[in-house]
Design an enzyme around this catalytic site. Structure first.
Site, PDB file in Angstrom:
ATOM      1  N   HIS A   1      17.152  -5.464  78.760  1.00 48.47           N
ATOM      2  CA  HIS A   1      16.523  -4.742  77.689  1.00 48.47           C
ATOM      3  C   HIS A   1      15.293  -5.851  77.172  1.00 48.47           C
ATOM      4  O   HIS A   1      15.836  -6.915  76.855  1.00 48.47           O
ATOM      5  CB  HIS A   1      17.469  -4.289  76.521  1.00 48.47           C
ATOM      6  CG  HIS A   1      16.765  -3.420  75.411  1.00 48.47           C
ATOM      7  ND1 HIS A   1      15.632  -3.890  74.719  1.00 48.47           N
ATOM      8  CD2 HIS A   1      16.796  -2.400  75.355  1.00 48.47           C
ATOM      9  CE1 HIS A   1      15.137  -3.127  74.007  1.00 48.47           C
ATOM     10  NE2 HIS A   1      16.214  -2.108  74.090  1.00 48.47           N
ATOM     11  N   CYS A   2      14.241  -5.530  77.037  1.00 48.82           N
ATOM     12  CA  CYS A   2      13.429  -6.632  76.846  1.00 48.82           C
ATOM     13  C   CYS A   2      13.082  -6.913  75.223  1.00 48.82           C
ATOM     14  O   CYS A   2      12.423  -7.733  74.969  1.00 48.82           O
ATOM     15  CB  CYS A   2      11.924  -6.335  77.504  1.00 48.82           C
ATOM     16  SG  CYS A   2      11.174  -4.762  76.769  1.00 48.82           S
ATOM     17  N   LEU A   3      13.896  -6.424  74.672  1.00 43.98           N
ATOM     18  CA  LEU A   3      14.194  -6.821  73.047  1.00 43.98           C
ATOM     19  C   LEU A   3      12.878  -6.458  72.228  1.00 43.98           C
ATOM     20  O   LEU A   3      11.866  -6.385  72.785  1.00 43.98           O
ATOM     21  CB  LEU A   3      14.425  -8.229  72.763  1.00 43.98           C
ATOM     22  CG  LEU A   3      15.742  -8.519  73.414  1.00 43.98           C
ATOM     23  CD1 LEU A   3      16.342  -9.897  73.227  1.00 43.98           C
ATOM     24  CD2 LEU A   3      17.161  -7.847  73.038  1.00 43.98           C
ATOM     25  N   PRO A   4      12.811  -6.196  71.073  1.00 45.89           N
ATOM     26  CA  PRO A   4      14.169  -6.045  70.006  1.00 45.89           C
ATOM     27  C   PRO A   4      15.004  -4.821  70.555  1.00 45.89           C
ATOM     28  O   PRO A   4      14.390  -3.901  70.906  1.00 45.89           O
ATOM     29  CB  PRO A   4      13.724  -6.186  68.654  1.00 45.89           C
ATOM     30  CG  PRO A   4      12.506  -5.829  68.934  1.00 45.89           C
ATOM     31  CD  PRO A   4      11.724  -6.051  70.132  1.00 45.89           C
TER      32      PRO A   4
END
Length: 153
Positions: A121-124
């Site tokens: 997951h590339c965040l946030p």
């Protein structure tokens, strides 16, 4: 993490956004199979889909588009999601959260994945996108992913 990308199966579960479209334009060229689950009405751009289909044929990989997250996760080495509500879509929050019910990545989702599955997951990250059990699991590579992004910035 896997020693190479060729032959890996990536399962994208979530919005048909720009991050997915980047996966779609590159996965086949890197020898990766791509399994995509998006709710109806939130599919990736049709032009990108056609390019991904052509690339998949050219490079001998598999591409699946479905509305079923468990079908997408089947035998996947990597489960990936991203925000369901991107910048500029805040007014659509209620509608989007309703449309994405059932798309949260959980250990139940991972049951159909490959035994060596990982999570990105590339965040946030928001809890509705991925539950704590997956996000903080040993299979989660989100913090290594964040560090890699740091060095590219």
């Amino acid at each position: 993490h896997f020693g190479g990308l060729k032959g890996l199966t990536i399962a994208w579960i979530g919005d048909g956004n720009n991050v997915l479209q980047s996966f779609m334009t590159s996965a086949a060229k890197l020898g990766m199979h791509l399994r995509i689950a998006t709710p109806r009405g939130f599919e990736p751009d049709l032009r990108i889909t056609k390019t991904a289909e052509q690339n998949s044929k050219e490079y001998g990989t598999k591409l699946l588009l479905t509305t079923d997250p468990l079908e997408a996760a089947d035998s996947a080495n990597v489960l990936v999601t991203d925000t369901w509500i991107s910048m500029g879509q805040e007014e659509e929050k209620k509608e989007r959260l309703k449309a994405f019910q059932g798309y949260q990545i959980t250990m139940q989702t991972a049951k159909s994945a490959a035994s060596n599955w990982t999570f990105l997951h590339c965040l946030p990250r928001k809890p509705e996108e991925v539950d704590d059990e997956v996000f903080y699991s040993p299979q989660s590579l989100v913090f290594q992913e964040a560090e890699n992004r740091k060095w590219t910035i």
